[in-house]
Design a protein around this motif. Structure first.
Motif, PDB file in Angstrom:
ATOM      1  N   ASP A  38     -23.654 -41.771   5.135  1.00 27.75           N
ATOM      2  CA  ASP A  38     -23.577 -40.424   5.717  1.00 27.75           C
ATOM      3  C   ASP A  38     -22.722 -39.539   4.823  1.00 27.75           C
ATOM      4  OD1 ASP A  38     -23.678 -38.197   7.253  1.00 27.75           O
ATOM      5  OD2 ASP A  38     -22.614 -39.022   8.971  1.00 27.75           O
ATOM      6  N   PHE A  39     -23.375 -38.936   3.840  1.00 34.11           N
ATOM      7  CA  PHE A  39     -22.694 -37.931   3.028  1.00 34.11           C
ATOM      8  C   PHE A  39     -23.730 -36.886   2.630  1.00 34.11           C
ATOM      9  CE2 PHE A  39     -23.874 -41.433   0.129  1.00 34.11           C
ATOM     10  CZ  PHE A  39     -24.641 -40.773  -0.808  1.00 34.11           C
ATOM     11  N   PHE A  40     -23.263 -35.688   2.331  1.00 38.99           N
ATOM     12  CA  PHE A  40     -24.183 -34.651   1.868  1.00 38.99           C
ATOM     13  C   PHE A  40     -23.426 -33.736   0.922  1.00 38.99           C
ATOM     14  CE2 PHE A  40     -23.222 -34.507   6.393  1.00 38.99           C
ATOM     15  CZ  PHE A  40     -22.442 -33.365   6.552  1.00 38.99           C
ATOM     16  N   PRO A  88     -14.317 -39.897   2.544  1.00 37.45           N
ATOM     17  CA  PRO A  88     -13.534 -38.742   2.980  1.00 37.45           C
ATOM     18  C   PRO A  88     -12.478 -38.361   1.944  1.00 37.45           C
ATOM     19  CG  PRO A  88     -12.776 -40.717   4.110  1.00 37.45           C
ATOM     20  CD  PRO A  88     -13.975 -41.129   3.294  1.00 37.45           C
ATOM     21  N   ILE A  89     -12.390 -37.089   1.651  1.00 37.13           N
ATOM     22  CA  ILE A  89     -11.307 -36.572   0.818  1.00 37.13           C
ATOM     23  C   ILE A  89     -10.403 -35.775   1.748  1.00 37.13           C
ATOM     24  CG2 ILE A  89     -10.690 -35.068  -1.107  1.00 37.13           C
ATOM     25  CD1 ILE A  89     -12.132 -37.511  -2.043  1.00 37.13           C
ATOM     26  N   ARG A  90      -9.203 -36.212   1.907  1.00 39.00           N
ATOM     27  CA  ARG A  90      -8.292 -35.694   2.934  1.00 39.00           C
ATOM     28  C   ARG A  90      -8.784 -36.093   4.332  1.00 39.00           C
ATOM     29  NH1 ARG A  90      -6.165 -35.412  -1.200  1.00 39.00           N
ATOM     30  NH2 ARG A  90      -5.296 -33.582  -2.233  1.00 39.00           N
ATOM     31  N   TRP A  91     -10.022 -35.785   4.627  1.00 33.27           N
ATOM     32  CA  TRP A  91     -10.606 -36.180   5.918  1.00 33.27           C
ATOM     33  C   TRP A  91     -12.114 -36.207   5.780  1.00 33.27           C
ATOM     34  CZ3 TRP A  91     -13.108 -33.873  10.334  1.00 33.27           C
ATOM     35  CH2 TRP A  91     -13.179 -34.760  11.425  1.00 33.27           C
ATOM     36  N   ASP A  92     -12.853 -35.933   6.844  1.00 35.58           N
ATOM     37  CA  ASP A  92     -14.308 -36.131   6.889  1.00 35.58           C
ATOM     38  C   ASP A  92     -15.045 -35.062   6.088  1.00 35.58           C
ATOM     39  OD1 ASP A  92     -16.775 -37.151   7.608  1.00 35.58           O
ATOM     40  OD2 ASP A  92     -16.897 -35.928   9.402  1.00 35.58           O
ATOM     41  N   SER A  93     -14.953 -35.159   4.767  1.00 33.36           N
ATOM     42  CA  SER A  93     -15.612 -34.179   3.918  1.00 33.36           C
ATOM     43  C   SER A  93     -16.928 -34.703   3.365  1.00 33.36           C
ATOM     44  CB  SER A  93     -14.685 -33.788   2.762  1.00 33.36           C
ATOM     45  OG  SER A  93     -14.085 -34.938   2.197  1.00 33.36           O
ATOM     46  N   ASP A  94     -17.274 -35.943   3.720  1.00 32.90           N
ATOM     47  CA  ASP A  94     -18.569 -36.524   3.380  1.00 32.90           C
ATOM     48  C   ASP A  94     -18.911 -36.425   1.909  1.00 32.90           C
ATOM     49  OD1 ASP A  94     -19.458 -37.535   5.925  1.00 32.90           O
ATOM     50  OD2 ASP A  94     -19.623 -35.477   6.585  1.00 32.90           O
ATOM     51  N   ALA A 133     -35.587 -23.422   7.353  1.00 34.20           N
ATOM     52  CA  ALA A 133     -34.451 -23.599   8.261  1.00 34.20           C
ATOM     53  C   ALA A 133     -33.147 -23.727   7.495  1.00 34.20           C
ATOM     54  CB  ALA A 133     -34.661 -24.841   9.122  1.00 34.20           C
ATOM     55  N   GLU A 134     -32.144 -23.041   7.955  1.00 34.15           N
ATOM     56  CA  GLU A 134     -30.799 -23.142   7.382  1.00 34.15           C
ATOM     57  C   GLU A 134     -29.854 -23.371   8.547  1.00 34.15           C
ATOM     58  OE1 GLU A 134     -29.836 -23.235   4.355  1.00 34.15           O
ATOM     59  OE2 GLU A 134     -31.588 -22.565   3.227  1.00 34.15           O
ATOM     60  N   LEU A 135     -29.646 -24.620   8.881  1.00 32.65           N
ATOM     61  CA  LEU A 135     -28.825 -24.939  10.044  1.00 32.65           C
ATOM     62  C   LEU A 135     -27.374 -25.125   9.641  1.00 32.65           C
ATOM     63  CD1 LEU A 135     -31.123 -27.444  11.940  1.00 32.65           C
ATOM     64  CD2 LEU A 135     -31.042 -24.961  12.085  1.00 32.65           C
ATOM     65  N   SER A 136     -26.491 -24.789  10.559  1.00 36.22           N
ATOM     66  CA  SER A 136     -25.072 -24.984  10.305  1.00 36.22           C
ATOM     67  C   SER A 136     -24.370 -25.040  11.658  1.00 36.22           C
ATOM     68  CB  SER A 136     -24.508 -23.837   9.458  1.00 36.22           C
ATOM     69  OG  SER A 136     -24.652 -22.610  10.150  1.00 36.22           O
ATOM     70  N   GLY A 137     -23.076 -25.208  11.616  1.00 37.90           N
ATOM     71  CA  GLY A 137     -22.294 -25.200  12.847  1.00 37.90           C
ATOM     72  C   GLY A 137     -22.223 -26.566  13.498  1.00 37.90           C
ATOM     73  N   GLY A 138     -21.445 -26.650  14.572  1.00 39.41           N
ATOM     74  CA  GLY A 138     -21.323 -27.908  15.288  1.00 39.41           C
ATOM     75  C   GLY A 138     -20.679 -29.002  14.446  1.00 39.41           C
ATOM     76  N   GLY A 139     -19.796 -28.618  13.528  1.00 41.45           N
ATOM     77  CA  GLY A 139     -19.142 -29.610  12.692  1.00 41.45           C
ATOM     78  C   GLY A 139     -19.942 -30.001  11.471  1.00 41.45           C
ATOM     79  N   ILE A 140     -21.110 -29.387  11.269  1.00 42.60           N
ATOM     80  CA  ILE A 140     -21.943 -29.698  10.119  1.00 42.60           C
ATOM     81  C   ILE A 140     -21.720 -28.639   9.045  1.00 42.60           C
ATOM     82  CG2 ILE A 140     -24.300 -30.079   9.308  1.00 42.60           C
ATOM     83  CD1 ILE A 140     -23.380 -32.129  11.361  1.00 42.60           C
ATOM     84  N   GLN A 141     -21.208 -29.041   7.908  1.00 39.90           N
ATOM     85  CA  GLN A 141     -20.969 -28.063   6.846  1.00 39.90           C
ATOM     86  C   GLN A 141     -21.198 -28.713   5.495  1.00 39.90           C
ATOM     87  OE1 GLN A 141     -17.549 -25.460   7.262  1.00 39.90           O
ATOM     88  NE2 GLN A 141     -17.161 -25.553   5.065  1.00 39.90           N
ATOM     89  N   THR A 142     -22.131 -28.139   4.727  1.00 38.17           N
ATOM     90  CA  THR A 142     -22.415 -28.622   3.388  1.00 38.17           C
ATOM     91  C   THR A 142     -21.942 -27.583   2.379  1.00 38.17           C
ATOM     92  OG1 THR A 142     -24.377 -29.758   4.217  1.00 38.17           O
ATOM     93  CG2 THR A 142     -24.223 -29.467   1.870  1.00 38.17           C
ATOM     94  N   THR A 143     -21.295 -28.029   1.328  1.00 38.82           N
ATOM     95  CA  THR A 143     -20.801 -27.090   0.328  1.00 38.82           C
ATOM     96  C   THR A 143     -21.599 -27.229  -0.959  1.00 38.82           C
ATOM     97  OG1 THR A 143     -19.117 -28.714  -0.296  1.00 38.82           O
ATOM     98  CG2 THR A 143     -18.471 -27.013   1.259  1.00 38.82           C
ATOM     99  N   GLY A 144     -21.817 -26.094  -1.613  1.00 38.01           N
ATOM    100  CA  GLY A 144     -22.535 -26.083  -2.870  1.00 38.01           C
ATOM    101  C   GLY A 144     -23.943 -25.530  -2.716  1.00 38.01           C
TER     102      GLY A 144
END
Length: 422
Positions: A329-331, A293-299, A54-65
């Motif tokens: 709550d961070f990823f 948060p960096i600038r905002w909700d960047s987790d 599963a590779e879920l995304s969207g709905g405000g959920i975004q992981t970088t890297g």
């Protein structure tokens, strides 16, 4: 040799703290009541196990890297969690999202999940000797593609999500019953509008209706407790978020629910630490999602910064540990995920120990006497007190890595385990 040095340093620190009226042994003992709910989604970038790979995304959920070593199965995730737990002092908890069920390869939609799909997680928590919290997963789904779930004007979709939350609450109650500690069920939704909406009121009326329907059954509080989580804005919901802080605070007060305060879900100049005592004037308990948060909700991974310290200090100063549930709550997928997990959790725990080492009553006396220079000076001097010696001694007592030793342990785990995945 190192353990003897740690003990010697602790004895010196103990005397220094005693000189300002602080009992370091009592501060360490207080840490037994600091139980942090570990967010499982740090191990796999919020993927879940609903479908293979599963590779879920969207709905405000975004992981970088895309750092190698991501957990791709329940077995891998549990191995990672066990490694994390082995590097943390104290007793923590697991925080699980509904998308992480043990579905045994079967496609089970979210309005059909049952306690049986999470029984192996309950059994795992029993084996670890920890409690468990739970979350409805109202994102990354076809029925959330338009950006709305519990506030949807599409009645079929709205009912789907209401049923999902109902089932998650029933699962939470079963989790709490079996583990003998209340399971906190948190409801967060990404609902909102990318551009300026007209019918804000209509959407919020629907959300209120949906929450009332989903939470119609009252479960024993010794089994489960409900929390609702606000957000300022999200990706794709920049102009308006239905579940704002005002909305959920009113809902929590009127329905006797926990309000979940995520310190990444507010304006950058707002401090969640300042909100805790306000909320607890009107509701029984608060749930925290601690992030950076960096600038905002960047987790980003939690670090020992002023915002986190204020959160911990407010809880300890006011003896709120029994009224505040602490979760992270961070990823971060840009670095070793286990390293991020352990570093962030230990940072949060350090903030609570620092707070426990504060001579709060003396500071209050100075404040009430109007001696603000003396209050400021004492707070500044506390910053250079030998906290690290107390922290290392606490870790030594708990039988976990002290100082920077956990770095090498994680590097070895990466070599032995993570590097061999995928």
């Amino acid at each position: 040799m190192m353990s003897e040095l740690i003990k010697k340093a602790y004895e010196i620190a103990k005397e220094q703290y005693a000189a300002i009226g602080v009992d370091t042994d009592a501060a360490i003992a207080k840490m037994k009541n600091v139980n942090i709910s570990l967010h499982c989604w740090q191990t796999d970038d919020v993927g879940g196990f609903e479908t293979p790979d599963a590779e879920l995304s969207g709905g405000g959920i975004q992981t970088t890297g895309n750092y190698p070593g991501k957990a791709t199965s329940i077995a891998e995730m549990r191995a990672d969690l066990e490694k994390v737990l082995s590097l943390l002092p104290g007793t923590q908890r697991l925080n699980l999202h509904a998308i992480y069920g043990d579905f045994q390869g079967e496609k089970v939609d979210r309005d059909q999940i049952e306690p049986k799909h999470f029984q192996s997680w309950i059994d795992w928590c029993k084996a670890q000797g920890i409690g468990m919290d739970f979350n409805a997963s109202c994102f990354s789904h076809d029925k959330a593609a338009d950006g709305f779930t519990l506030s949807s004007k599409n009645e079929e979709n709205r009912k789907f999500w209401v049923e999902h939350v109902k089932r998650c609450r029933a699962i939470s109650a079963e989790i709490g019953k079996q583990l003998g500690t209340p399971c906190v069920h948190n409801t967060w939704i990404p609902d909102g509008s990318k551009d300026t909406p007209i019918d804000r009121n209509g959407l919020r009326a629907i959300l209120k209706k949906s929450l009332d329907e989903a939470m119609e059954i009252d479960y024993p509080k010794e089994c489960m407790k409900d929390a609702v989580e606000s957000k300022l804005f999200g990706i794709g919901a920049e102009s308006m978020t239905v579940g704002s802080h005002d909305f959920y605070l009113g809902y929590a007060i009127s329905r006797n629910k926990l309000i979940c305060l995520d310190n990444g879900h507010f304006h950058p100049t707002e401090q969640v630490g300042d909100k805790i005592s306000s909320c607890l004037q009107f509701i029984d308990e608060v749930l925290l999602h601690v992030t950076r948060p960096i600038r905002w909700d960047s987790d980003h991974v939690v670090t020992l910064n002023e915002d986190v310290q204020l959160i911990a200090s407010e809880i300890i100063r006011n003896d709120f540990l029994d009224r505040v549930k602490i979760g992270l709550d961070f990823f971060d997928a840009s670095i070793n995920r286990i390293g991020a997990y352990v570093t962030g959790t230990r940072a949060a725990m350090k903030a609570f120990l620092i707070a426990a080492l504060e001579p709060t009553s003396d500071l209050v006396k100075l404040e009430e006497a109007g001696k603000n220079f003396e209050r400021l000076a004492m707070l500044e001097e506390l910053k250079t007190m030998p906290f690290a010696a107390v922290w290392d001694y606490y870790c030594l007592q708990e039988g976990v890595a002290t100082g920077m030793d956990y770095i090498a342990e994680i590097q070895q785990y990466e070599k032995d385990v993570l590097s061999k995945r995928g």
